[in-house]
Write a protein that holds these residues in place. Structure first.
Motif, PDB file in Angstrom:
ATOM      1  N   CYS A  58      42.127  33.741  40.166  1.00 46.00           N
ATOM      2  CA  CYS A  58      41.457  35.029  40.158  1.00 46.00           C
ATOM      3  C   CYS A  58      40.149  34.909  39.373  1.00 46.00           C
ATOM      4  O   CYS A  58      40.130  34.444  38.243  1.00 46.00           O
ATOM      5  CB  CYS A  58      42.384  36.053  39.503  1.00 46.00           C
ATOM      6  SG  CYS A  58      41.669  37.695  39.501  1.00 46.00           S
ATOM      7  N   VAL A  59      39.048  35.342  39.991  1.00 42.52           N
ATOM      8  CA  VAL A  59      37.736  35.282  39.331  1.00 42.52           C
ATOM      9  C   VAL A  59      37.254  36.712  39.121  1.00 42.52           C
ATOM     10  O   VAL A  59      37.175  37.488  40.059  1.00 42.52           O
ATOM     11  CB  VAL A  59      36.718  34.509  40.202  1.00 42.52           C
ATOM     12  CG1 VAL A  59      35.355  34.515  39.544  1.00 42.52           C
ATOM     13  CG2 VAL A  59      37.202  33.104  40.448  1.00 42.52           C
ATOM     14  N   ALA A  60      36.942  37.019  37.908  1.00 37.59           N
ATOM     15  CA  ALA A  60      36.441  38.355  37.592  1.00 37.59           C
ATOM     16  C   ALA A  60      34.934  38.275  37.363  1.00 37.59           C
ATOM     17  O   ALA A  60      34.448  37.411  36.658  1.00 37.59           O
ATOM     18  CB  ALA A  60      37.127  38.900  36.358  1.00 37.59           C
ATOM     19  N   ILE A  61      34.239  39.154  38.005  1.00 37.66           N
ATOM     20  CA  ILE A  61      32.790  39.215  37.829  1.00 37.66           C
ATOM     21  C   ILE A  61      32.485  40.516  37.098  1.00 37.66           C
ATOM     22  O   ILE A  61      32.833  41.592  37.556  1.00 37.66           O
ATOM     23  CB  ILE A  61      32.061  39.163  39.182  1.00 37.66           C
ATOM     24  CG1 ILE A  61      32.381  37.848  39.872  1.00 37.66           C
ATOM     25  CG2 ILE A  61      30.575  39.361  38.974  1.00 37.66           C
ATOM     26  CD1 ILE A  61      31.798  37.738  41.259  1.00 37.66           C
ATOM     27  N   LEU A  62      31.854  40.358  35.988  1.00 41.89           N
ATOM     28  CA  LEU A  62      31.506  41.515  35.188  1.00 41.89           C
ATOM     29  C   LEU A  62      30.025  41.849  35.393  1.00 41.89           C
ATOM     30  O   LEU A  62      29.180  40.979  35.405  1.00 41.89           O
ATOM     31  CB  LEU A  62      31.749  41.248  33.702  1.00 41.89           C
ATOM     32  CG  LEU A  62      33.190  40.951  33.309  1.00 41.89           C
ATOM     33  CD1 LEU A  62      33.251  40.584  31.836  1.00 41.89           C
ATOM     34  CD2 LEU A  62      34.067  42.165  33.581  1.00 41.89           C
ATOM     35  N   ASP A  63      29.768  43.114  35.542  1.00 43.19           N
ATOM     36  CA  ASP A  63      28.387  43.580  35.674  1.00 43.19           C
ATOM     37  C   ASP A  63      28.000  44.194  34.331  1.00 43.19           C
ATOM     38  O   ASP A  63      28.214  45.372  34.081  1.00 43.19           O
ATOM     39  CB  ASP A  63      28.274  44.608  36.797  1.00 43.19           C
ATOM     40  CG  ASP A  63      26.836  45.024  37.038  1.00 43.19           C
ATOM     41  OD1 ASP A  63      25.916  44.287  36.615  1.00 43.19           O
ATOM     42  OD2 ASP A  63      26.628  46.098  37.641  1.00 43.19           O
TER      43      ASP A  63
END
Length: 150
Positions: free
Chosen positions: A2-7
């Motif tokens: 699982c890859v989380a991309i934070l803005d």
């Protein structure tokens, strides 16, 4: 996986460069601020002002003050007069007018039709001058810089 991309966006003012003057107390401080605001080098400013880059460095470092003859071009470069004297004494207003126009005491005294030593005394507020001399100098400033006496 699982890859989380934070803005994430950080919001803060960019820190002021260390070279940027904190207070504008001298003509050199005003020059440095304007130069940094315009992202110019001292050499570029020197070219605009017709002086050597070492001269600009000396002014900005407050090692020396600009000669009277350089003040009109400095005022033009800054876009304002860094030594305005509104509301100040007649002597200070005379001195500042002389600096703004690049005149020596002798030349300004000739223009006002008073003795250079009298002008020097007026600028220093070191002695009381005859009422007539004060009137002549005030009238001259009013004609030269309308609105300055208001």
């Amino acid at each position: 996986p699982c890859v989380a991309i934070l803005d994430v966006r950080l919001r803060a003012e960019k820190p002021v460069p260390r070279a940027y003057p904190r207070e504008l107390r001298t003509v050199g401080d005003h020059l440095r601020k304007r130069r940094l605001d315009l992202k110019m080098t001292q050499k570029q400013v020197a070219g605009v002002l017709g002086v050597d880059k070492t001269t600009v460095w000396n002014w900005e470092s407050n090692r020396t003050e600009p000669l009277t003859r350089h003040l009109p071009s400095i005022t033009l470069f800054l876009g304002y007069c860094p030594f305005e004297a509104s509301g100040q004494s007649l002597g200070k207003r005379l001195r500042d007018h002389r600096r703004k126009t690049g005149l020596s005491q002798k030349k300004l005294a000739e223009a006002i039709s008073i003795d250079p030593s009298t002008l020097s005394k007026l600028e220093k507020n070191s002695s009381r001058c005859f009422k007539k001399v004060v009137e002549i100098a005030s009238d001259f400033l009013h004609r030269a810089d309308p609105g300055e006496d208001e």
